[in-house]
Write a protein that holds these residues in place. Structure first.
Motif, PDB file in Angstrom:
ATOM      1  N   GLU A 143      -9.639   8.076   3.921  1.00 48.37           N
ATOM      2  CA  GLU A 143     -10.558   7.643   2.863  1.00 48.37           C
ATOM      3  C   GLU A 143     -11.181   8.794   2.092  1.00 48.37           C
ATOM      4  O   GLU A 143     -11.807   8.564   1.053  1.00 48.37           O
ATOM      5  CB  GLU A 143     -11.663   6.748   3.464  1.00 48.37           C
ATOM      6  CG  GLU A 143     -11.112   5.420   3.991  1.00 48.37           C
ATOM      7  CD  GLU A 143     -12.196   4.448   4.420  1.00 48.37           C
ATOM      8  OE1 GLU A 143     -13.373   4.841   4.459  1.00 48.37           O
ATOM      9  OE2 GLU A 143     -11.837   3.289   4.721  1.00 48.37           O
ATOM     10  N   TYR A 199      -4.659   4.933  -2.371  1.00 46.99           N
ATOM     11  CA  TYR A 199      -4.489   3.586  -2.931  1.00 46.99           C
ATOM     12  C   TYR A 199      -4.904   2.520  -1.930  1.00 46.99           C
ATOM     13  O   TYR A 199      -4.657   2.655  -0.741  1.00 46.99           O
ATOM     14  CB  TYR A 199      -3.012   3.314  -3.268  1.00 46.99           C
ATOM     15  CG  TYR A 199      -2.408   4.249  -4.275  1.00 46.99           C
ATOM     16  CD1 TYR A 199      -2.617   4.057  -5.643  1.00 46.99           C
ATOM     17  CD2 TYR A 199      -1.618   5.310  -3.857  1.00 46.99           C
ATOM     18  CE1 TYR A 199      -2.048   4.914  -6.564  1.00 46.99           C
ATOM     19  CE2 TYR A 199      -1.044   6.176  -4.780  1.00 46.99           C
ATOM     20  CZ  TYR A 199      -1.257   5.974  -6.129  1.00 46.99           C
ATOM     21  OH  TYR A 199      -0.683   6.822  -7.029  1.00 46.99           O
ATOM     22  N   LYS A 200      -5.486   1.443  -2.432  1.00 47.80           N
ATOM     23  CA  LYS A 200      -5.664   0.241  -1.632  1.00 47.80           C
ATOM     24  C   LYS A 200      -4.352  -0.539  -1.705  1.00 47.80           C
ATOM     25  O   LYS A 200      -3.500  -0.243  -2.543  1.00 47.80           O
ATOM     26  CB  LYS A 200      -6.815  -0.590  -2.205  1.00 47.80           C
ATOM     27  CG  LYS A 200      -8.143   0.091  -2.033  1.00 47.80           C
ATOM     28  CD  LYS A 200      -9.295  -0.890  -2.173  1.00 47.80           C
ATOM     29  CE  LYS A 200     -10.558  -0.228  -1.677  1.00 47.80           C
ATOM     30  NZ  LYS A 200     -11.775  -0.961  -1.994  1.00 47.80           N
ATOM     31  N   GLN A 228       0.852  -1.192   0.000  1.00 44.90           N
ATOM     32  CA  GLN A 228       0.000   0.000   0.000  1.00 44.90           C
ATOM     33  C   GLN A 228       0.889   1.244   0.000  1.00 44.90           C
ATOM     34  O   GLN A 228       1.686   1.446   0.920  1.00 44.90           O
ATOM     35  CB  GLN A 228      -0.926   0.034   1.221  1.00 44.90           C
ATOM     36  CG  GLN A 228      -1.905   1.208   1.132  1.00 44.90           C
ATOM     37  CD  GLN A 228      -2.938   1.222   2.235  1.00 44.90           C
ATOM     38  OE1 GLN A 228      -2.635   0.875   3.378  1.00 44.90           O
ATOM     39  NE2 GLN A 228      -4.148   1.634   1.899  1.00 44.90           N
ATOM     40  N   TYR A 257      -7.416   4.361   1.492  1.00 48.37           N
ATOM     41  CA  TYR A 257      -8.149   4.078   0.258  1.00 48.37           C
ATOM     42  C   TYR A 257      -8.378   5.324  -0.593  1.00 48.37           C
ATOM     43  O   TYR A 257      -8.610   5.218  -1.790  1.00 48.37           O
ATOM     44  CB  TYR A 257      -9.499   3.415   0.579  1.00 48.37           C
ATOM     45  CG  TYR A 257      -9.399   2.060   1.251  1.00 48.37           C
ATOM     46  CD1 TYR A 257      -8.184   1.380   1.330  1.00 48.37           C
ATOM     47  CD2 TYR A 257     -10.534   1.444   1.789  1.00 48.37           C
ATOM     48  CE1 TYR A 257      -8.099   0.133   1.945  1.00 48.37           C
ATOM     49  CE2 TYR A 257     -10.454   0.199   2.395  1.00 48.37           C
ATOM     50  CZ  TYR A 257      -9.235  -0.448   2.472  1.00 48.37           C
ATOM     51  OH  TYR A 257      -9.160  -1.679   3.066  1.00 48.37           O
TER      52      TYR A 257
END
Ligand code: C2E
Ligand code: MG
Ligand code: MG
Ligand code: MG
Length: 278
Positions: free
Chosen positions: A241, A263-264, A45, A260
């Motif tokens: 997020e 990026y995840k 991640q 998230y």
């Protein structure tokens, strides 16, 4: 009649318990097998500079690629692995694979910044081979140790503080840095934080989740940022997020984020795509 029912109930529960116990034995066997066969994949991640949204690091996160059941999340097997005393083997597989990929990407011309690795202190405290094995992996992969950040959680640190300090100092003497993961969720006091050789704090995602609405979480986040600043520690927020959360963190003086919104966790192929390699 009641007696009969009672007995049936008993048989039912007893059957259920037997089934549960058997399932556990089964998954335990499978997990030991998975270690033998190295059925673990590392996802990465990206960690981000909030200001310009560039990648400043990656965190390695393990996934169990079960041949029948598919991908299994670490929250489903790490606690069991710790309980039966095999977490260290998993951590070593992950470290080896993550460092290999990290170095390979660097050789192809892309600088990922830092590599963060989650390590279970429970096992390290018991096993004296950890440092030796870590040195071996470093030698094999020829990784620049100053780019490595070892993440440990608060709760695990507290079992044996003096032993922990000794191990962390050894890790740092090899050039690596230490981050405290899920910060704010354990029972740690500020004095622990002062005693431990820590370079970086990761604000736990539970504080970020309900920002900006939750006033308490907002105050606590600001307090953690102030602690990091006053102790001269690096800082990153987990579980970002939304854009609002990122903006608020920046405004309050937290410059790094992971979540998230950016990026995840990505498989190695997806990571290479994101950075324009492949
Ligand atoms: P962690 O180190 O705190 O990692 C962050 C977790 O939050 C990861 O879950 C990540 O996928 C998830 N996450 C990241 N951004 C967001 C977001 O914006 N929203 C939400 N809801 N979640 C987000 P994951 O991959 O399931 O890992 C869970 C935990 O398992 C990790 O928490 C870490 O404690 C442990 N773990 C993972 N890999 C390893 C490993 O190789 N060794 C050890 N010992 N533990 C590991
Ligand atoms: Mg972590
Ligand atoms: Mg965390
Ligand atoms: Mg966690």
């Amino acid at each position: 009649k009641a007696k009969e029912l009672g007995r049936n109930n008993y048989q039912f529960y007893s059957k259920e318990m037997t089934k549960k116990a058997m399932e556990r034995v089964e998954i335990e066997k499978e997990l030991r097998n998975a270690i033998q066969n190295e059925e673990f994949e590392v996802h990465f991640q990206p960690q981000i500079s909030i200001k310009n949204e560039s990648i400043i690091g990656v965190e390695a996160l393990v996934r169990w690629m079960h041949p029948q059941k598919g991908m299994i999340s670490p929250i489903k097997f790490i606690p069991l692995a710790e309980e039966i005393g095999v977490i260290e083997s998993i951590d070593k597989i992950v470290m080896k694979k993550a460092m290999k990929s990290f170095v390979e990407i660097k050789q192809k011309g892309f600088d990922l910044g830092t590599l963060s690795l989650n390590v279970s202190m429970l096992q390290i405290n018991k096993d004296n081979n950890f440092i030796k094995d870590l040195k071996q992996i470093i030698e094999d992969t020829k990784i620049d140790t100053t780019k490595i950040i070892i993440e440990i959680t608060e709760t695990q640190v507290m079992k044996d503080i003096n032993k922990t300090i000794k191990i962390l100092e050894e890790i740092r003497s090899l050039g690596m840095k230490i981050a405290i993961d899920d910060f704010g969720t354990g029972q740690s006091s500020l004095s622990y934080l002062k005693k431990l050789p820590i370079n970086k704090i990761k604000i736990d995602q539970s504080f970020i989740r309900d920002l900006p609405q939750d006033k308490d979480d907002y105050e606590l986040t600001k307090a953690i940022i102030a602690i990091a600043k006053s102790m001269n520690m690096n800082l990153i927020a987990e579980g970002v997020e939304t854009k609002e959360q990122a903006e608020l963190l920046l405004e309050e003086g937290c410059f790094e984020a992971q979540g998230y919104y950016y990026y995840k966790p990505l498989g190695i192929k997806a990571l290479k795509q994101v950075i324009g390699l492949s």
